[in-house]
Each structure stands twice: as C-alpha cells, then as structure tokens.
Design an enzyme around this catalytic site. Structure first.
Site, short mmCIF file in Angstrom:
data_model
loop_
_atom_site.label_atom_id
_atom_site.label_comp_id
_atom_site.label_asym_id
_atom_site.label_seq_id
_atom_site.Cartn_x
_atom_site.Cartn_y
_atom_site.Cartn_z
N LEU A 269 0.33 -1.35 -0.15
CA LEU A 269 -0.37 -0.27 -0.20
C LEU A 269 1.01 0.94 0.07
CD1 LEU A 269 -2.61 -0.41 2.74
CD2 LEU A 269 -3.17 -0.25 0.43
N GLY B 95 0.58 3.99 1.17
CA GLY B 95 0.42 5.31 2.68
C GLY B 95 1.30 4.40 3.47
N SER B 96 1.56 2.85 3.41
CA SER B 96 2.61 2.29 4.23
C SER B 96 3.85 2.66 4.72
CB SER B 96 2.65 1.33 4.25
OG SER B 96 3.26 0.31 5.19
N ALA B 97 4.33 3.49 5.77
CA ALA B 97 5.70 3.14 6.00
C ALA B 97 6.62 2.45 5.61
CB ALA B 97 5.71 4.38 7.37
N ARG C 123 7.06 1.89 2.18
CA ARG C 123 7.48 2.91 1.28
C ARG C 123 8.80 2.90 1.65
NH1 ARG C 123 6.47 6.95 4.13
NH2 ARG C 123 4.51 6.95 5.11
#
Length: 207
Positions: A6, A8-10, A13
């Site tokens: 996803l 948005g997931s740190a 990323r």
C-alpha cells in the site's frame, strides 16, 4: 519481482526507496486491506501472516520490511554502500533498523493508529514515547550526516519513511536540530517524490 503493498504504508515505502536506490524495477501489486485482499487463500499461500509489504522474487516470498531491505541490497546491490560488509558498520545499520521497528515507528503506530483507525482519544503517555524516540534519533545524528554514520544506508531509507509519516501527522520535530537537518538532506535521496506521494495517500485517512 512482485511487490504487494500500500503506498501509504511507511514500511512499504521503505522498500520502494530501497528498490529505487538499487535501480530495481518492482512489479507493484496494490493490496486493498479494507476489502480483505490480504486474507484471500491465494495471498495466504504466499504470506501466512497476511502482512504487507510482501516481496516475491522468483518464487521466494519474504515479508517484514526491514528483512526485505537487507535481502534486496545483499542480492542486488552493486557494492556494499547501502549495507556495509564491515561487521561493526553493519551492526550499527542493523541497530538503527531495529530502533526504527521497535522504537521510532512503533511510537508512531502506538500513538496515532488508535486515534486514526479506532477513533480513540490521544494518550499523552504514548506521545512522550515519540519524544523519547526523536531524542534518541537526534543523538544518533550528532556529528553524522546519516543515521548510521558517514554514508547513506538502508537505515536512512527505513527511518526516512517513518519520519516523513510523522510530518504528515503534523508532529513538529523542528526542535530536534540534527533530525531536521538530516531530514532536509534526505529529501534529495532518489525515490523521495514517490515516498512523499505515499505520505499524502496516508494523510487521506486523517480527513
């Protein structure tokens, strides 16, 4: 190489940042957790813990972001810059990765996620743990340009994903001078733009 994630997931990323810095192309597969796509029989066969990020490299499945980072640099790195072979330097990188997992990112998840996803009130004691984590990070960066010493490593990429999430959550870390200095420089790292786009995706949960 399939990458279930996803934006948005740190943790997701951090893998994207690492792949970018290694010049690796990932076959990105968006996983809708709200729709339960991580609980399908097909995905459970890949990752019985049904977590993201999950990487599948020629049939080899791996999850837990920091394990993925190390795997990618050890298998695909042209040199050992992002994950030094020197045992002492490597140990410091590992310590910072575990610090991110068990202290810095954990403080973010413990304080903010109950508010965002369960509409619970803020817990001041948990907020103090964020401040403690940033104090530690500020100390690590005293006299250093990077979180694990004098060169960019996967520890910077993991912690950058976490700290940028704190920014969209409006945690003010300007009083941590070393962190603020490092963060401004870290925005020049390849992959920053995609990382920030992911942060803005995460921010939508706040609206």
């Amino acid at each position: 190489m399939d990458f279930y994630y996803l934006p948005g997931s740190a943790p997701c990323r951090s893998v994207l940042l690492t792949a970018k810095n290694l010049g690796i192309e990932l076959n990105k597969k968006l996983l809708n957790l709200m729709a339960g796509e991580h609980l399908t029989p097909e995905f459970l066969k890949i990752n019985p813990q049904h977590t993201i990020p999950t990487l599948v490299d020629d049939g080899f499945a791996l999850w837990e972001s920091r394990a993925i980072l190390v795997y990618l640099v050890e298998k695909y790195g042209k040199d050992d810059a992002l994950f030094p072979k020197c045992p002492k330097k490597q140990a410091v990188v590992n310590q910072r990765l575990y610090f991110d997992m068990g202290t810095l990112y954990k403080s973010l998840a413990d304080y903010y996620y109950p508010q965002i996803f369960a509409k619970q009130p803020a817990d001041p004691e948990l907020y103090k743990k964020i401040e403690v984590a940033f104090d530690f990070l500020n100390t690590f960066l005293e006299g250093n340009n990077y979180v694990a010493g004098d060169q960019l490593t996967v520890a910077d990429l993991a912690i950058l994903a976490s700290v940028s999430t704190f920014e969209v959550l409006k945690f003010d870390f300007s009083k941590y001078a070393n962190v603020a200095r490092w963060y401004e420089n870290a925005k020049k790292i390849p992959g920053w733009d995609e990382n920030w786009e992911g942060c803005l995706e995460f921010k939508k949960f706040l609206d």
